[in-house]
Every structure is written in structure tokens, then in C-alpha cells.
Motif scaffolding. Structure first.
Motif, short mmCIF file in Angstrom:
data_model
loop_
_atom_site.label_atom_id
_atom_site.label_comp_id
_atom_site.label_asym_id
_atom_site.label_seq_id
_atom_site.Cartn_x
_atom_site.Cartn_y
_atom_site.Cartn_z
N THR A 121 0.82 -1.20 0.00
CA THR A 121 0.00 0.00 0.00
C THR A 121 0.86 1.26 0.00
O THR A 121 0.41 2.32 -0.42
CB THR A 121 -0.92 0.02 1.23
N TRP A 125 1.59 3.73 -4.68
CA TRP A 125 1.45 5.11 -5.16
C TRP A 125 2.75 5.62 -5.75
O TRP A 125 2.74 6.39 -6.71
CB TRP A 125 0.96 6.01 -4.02
N ALA A 129 2.88 6.74 -9.64
CA ALA A 129 3.39 8.07 -9.99
C ALA A 129 4.59 7.97 -10.94
O ALA A 129 4.70 8.75 -11.89
CB ALA A 129 3.80 8.81 -8.71
N GLN A 201 -7.58 0.03 -4.50
CA GLN A 201 -6.82 1.22 -4.87
C GLN A 201 -6.67 1.38 -6.37
O GLN A 201 -6.74 2.50 -6.90
CB GLN A 201 -5.44 1.18 -4.21
#
Length: 339
Positions: A121, A125, A129, A201
Motif C-alpha cells: 500500500t 502510489w 506516480a 486502490q
């Protein structure tokens, strides 16, 4: 009697229905097969009417169901992205990683590890990105000429950025053994160890990417005739490229961030789907998505079985199976790899 003009759509519809059935079978196998095999009735009961504390409930709902959902999402994403990538570059050997997505995600994951991100988790991201930034950079470089990006400039810019980011990644890993130990578990490509939060997500990004892919599919039929012909037919080439690249970035970036780099799927699956539906991208893109989900789930199941009770990572299974399959596909079905 069926009219001649309706034969091909009927066959394509039957192909999509068959692929949908294959996805359903793969989902059942993913839920039922593993270190401990479960009867279909036990799987069904664990999904629709779970018994708290029962072993089958823990195995299915806590371990296999999140893994299956993530495999379904990632397979849909990588299959559709592969069809888009080959269509936009008019290169039958192109895969979604050609835009620098995998290299950007890998580099960002290493950065995330070094700044203290922990667990999937945390990495996801950073990876997403990195994939986005690398793809934007590739598209910007490829667009630095009059007329916007072309298949050749996209491929060349993607290879250059991938090589640069891969060199940066290796230099960081060689200087930090702790980062290398963590990174090597992510980079192999696997569905294992991912909980329901990971699928939640990435699901919105994959859903948006699939919508853009379906919207972009008709434009690829015109672009396949060449950019000059596409413009003469009224196609807005630059807008079509932007939508296509955005779809590829969302789909591949989300799947790579969640599962790690998974090779061969986006390369091989569109060729198999093209043999069923033909070159029309309105049918090819959804067929590739369904085929991608089927292949990824079956590869994950195979990885649980071949070295049971241990597991073989999905990325390794796909590499072992995908390489000879692709060679055979190119040699035996030459007509299926022409765009």
C-alpha cells in the motif's frame, strides 16, 4: 438463413462470449485450486454464505478472493493495453512497457523504499506516480516534432527513457542492499500477498483506462491505414494519440504498481485475440482484455500447482510459457501478427 454481412459480427460475438466463459472458469479455478484444493460447493458457500471461523472461509475470502479480483483487474488492464500499444505503434512486437511504464514504476518503487515507504500500500502510489511521469516524459519527447508523436518516435523515446531509468534503478540498488532485498520481491511480478485494499486502490484507474480504451478503439482502425489517410477520413490524429496513451498509462501503470512488472501478457494476448476477432479494434480491444484476464489467472493457478505446497510467481510462469508460445504464434500464424 444468416445474411452474409452478419456472419463476421456473429463470429466475433461468439468469440467474446467464449472468452467471457473462459474468464469465469479461470475465476473458479483461482478460488478452488491452491496448496489446499477446495470443492466447488465449498468455494460457493464461502463466497455467498461464509461460516465464521471455517477453514474454507478463511482460505477463500481472506486469501484467494482478493488475489483473484486483482488478477482479473490486472489481466483486463494488460490485455487491453497491449492491443492499444500494438495498434498505436503499428508494431506487432510492442508491449505496454514500451512507453517506459515498467521502468518508471520500478525506479519510483526504489525511491519509495529508500524514503521509508512500507508494504504494497506504500509502494503502489510511488509505482503509479513513476509510471505516469515516465509516460508523460516519453510522450512529450515523441511529440517534439511537427505533427505530434508517431509510432517511430514513441518507440524510440520509450526505449531511451526505459534504458535511462533502468540504469538509475540499478545504480541505486547496487548502493543499498536493503532496498535490493525488498525490491526483488516486487519486481518479479506476482499476485500473492496482495490484500483487498490493493485491488480497491487500482480499480478506479483500471476502470477509467478500460473506458478510454473502448473509446479509442474505433480511431485505431483509421490510424492503422496511416496518419495521412486517417486525417483524410476526418480523424483527429493527435487527439486519438493522447486518448490512447492516457489509456495505456492508466491500465499498465495501475497493474504494474499493484503486481509488479508482468511481461509477455500484453505482448502475446493481442495476437491470440486477433486470430479470433480479426484486426477490427472495436472487437480486438475487449477480446484482448478478456483473454488477458484468463491467461493471468490461469498462470497464477499454475504457479500454485507446479511446485506445491510452495508457489512459483506469476511473472515467472508467464515468461516460461509466453516465450515459446509467442515464437510458435509468429511462425505458424503469420497472418495474425500483421497490423
Amino acid at each position: 438463413m444468416t445474411a452474409p454481412g452478419t456472419v463476421l459480427p456473429v463470429r466475433r460475438g461468439a468469440a467474446l462470449a467464449g472468452l467471457g466463459s473462459a474468464v469465469a472458469v479461470a475465476v473458479v479455478l483461482s478460488l478452488a485450486v491452491g496448496a489446499q484444493d477446495l470443492a466447488p460447493a465449498a468455494v460457493w458457500r464461502a463466497v455467498v454464505d461464509p461460516i465464521p471461523g471455517a477453514e474454507a472461509t478463511a482460505i477463500v475470502r481472506d486469501l484467494r478472493l482478493p488475489r483473484t479480483i486483482l488478477g482479473l483487474l490486472a489481466g483486463l488492464a494488460l490485455g487491453a493495453a497491449g492491443a492499444l500499444m500494438q495498434g498505436h505503434t503499428r508494431n506487432p512486437l510492442a508491449d505496454p512497457g514500451l512507453l517506459g511504464i515498467s521502468a518508471g514504476a520500478s525506479f519510483a518503487v526504489v525511491i519509495g523504499i529508500q524514503v521509508g515507504a512500507s508494504g504494497l500500500t506504500g509502494y503502489i502510489w510511488f509505482a503509479f506516480a513513476g509510471a505516469l511521469l515516465a509516460s508523460v516524459l516519453v510522450f512529450g519527447i515523441a511529440s517534439g516534432r511537427r505533427g505530434g508523436p508517431t509510432p517511430v518516435t514513441l518507440a524510440l523515446a520509450g526505449m531511451a527513457i526505459s534504458a535511462l531509468l533502468s540504469a538509475f534503478t540499478q545504480s541505486l540498488l547496487l548502493s543499498d542492499d536493503a532496498s535490493l532485498n525488498v525490491y526483488r520481491f516486487w519486481v518479479v511480478g506476482s499476485l500473492a500477498g496482495r490484500d483487498a485494499g490493493v485491488a480497491a486502490q487500482v480499480a478506479p484507474f483500471i476502470a477509467a483506462g478500460l473506458i478510454l480504451a473502448l473509446v479509442n478503439a474505433p480511431a485505431l482502425n483509421a490510424l492503422g491505414l496511416g496518419e495521412d489517410v486517417a486525417r483524410a477520413l476526418g480523424q483527429r490524429v493527435f487527439a486519438a494519440r493522447v486518448v490512447g496513451v492516457a489509456a495505456i498509462v492508466l491500465l499498465t501503470g495501475a497493474a504494474t504498481a499493484a503486481c509488479g512488472p508482468i511481461g509477455f501478457l500484453g505482448l502475446v494476448v493481442p495476437h491470440a485475440a486477433r486470430a479470433l476477432t480479426g484486426p477490427d479494434h472495436r472487437w480486438l480491444v475487449p477480446a484482448s482484455a478478456l483473454a488477458g484476464a484468463t491467461v493471468l489467472l490461469l498462470a497464477d493457478v499454475a504457479g500454485r500447482v507446479v511446485v506445491r505446497p510452495a508457489e512459483l510467481q506469476t511473472g515467472i510462469v508467464l515468461a516460461v510459457v509466453g516465450a515459446p508460445f509467442f515464437i510458435a504464434l509468429v511462425r505458424r500464424r503469420r497472418g495474425a501478427v500483421r497490423l
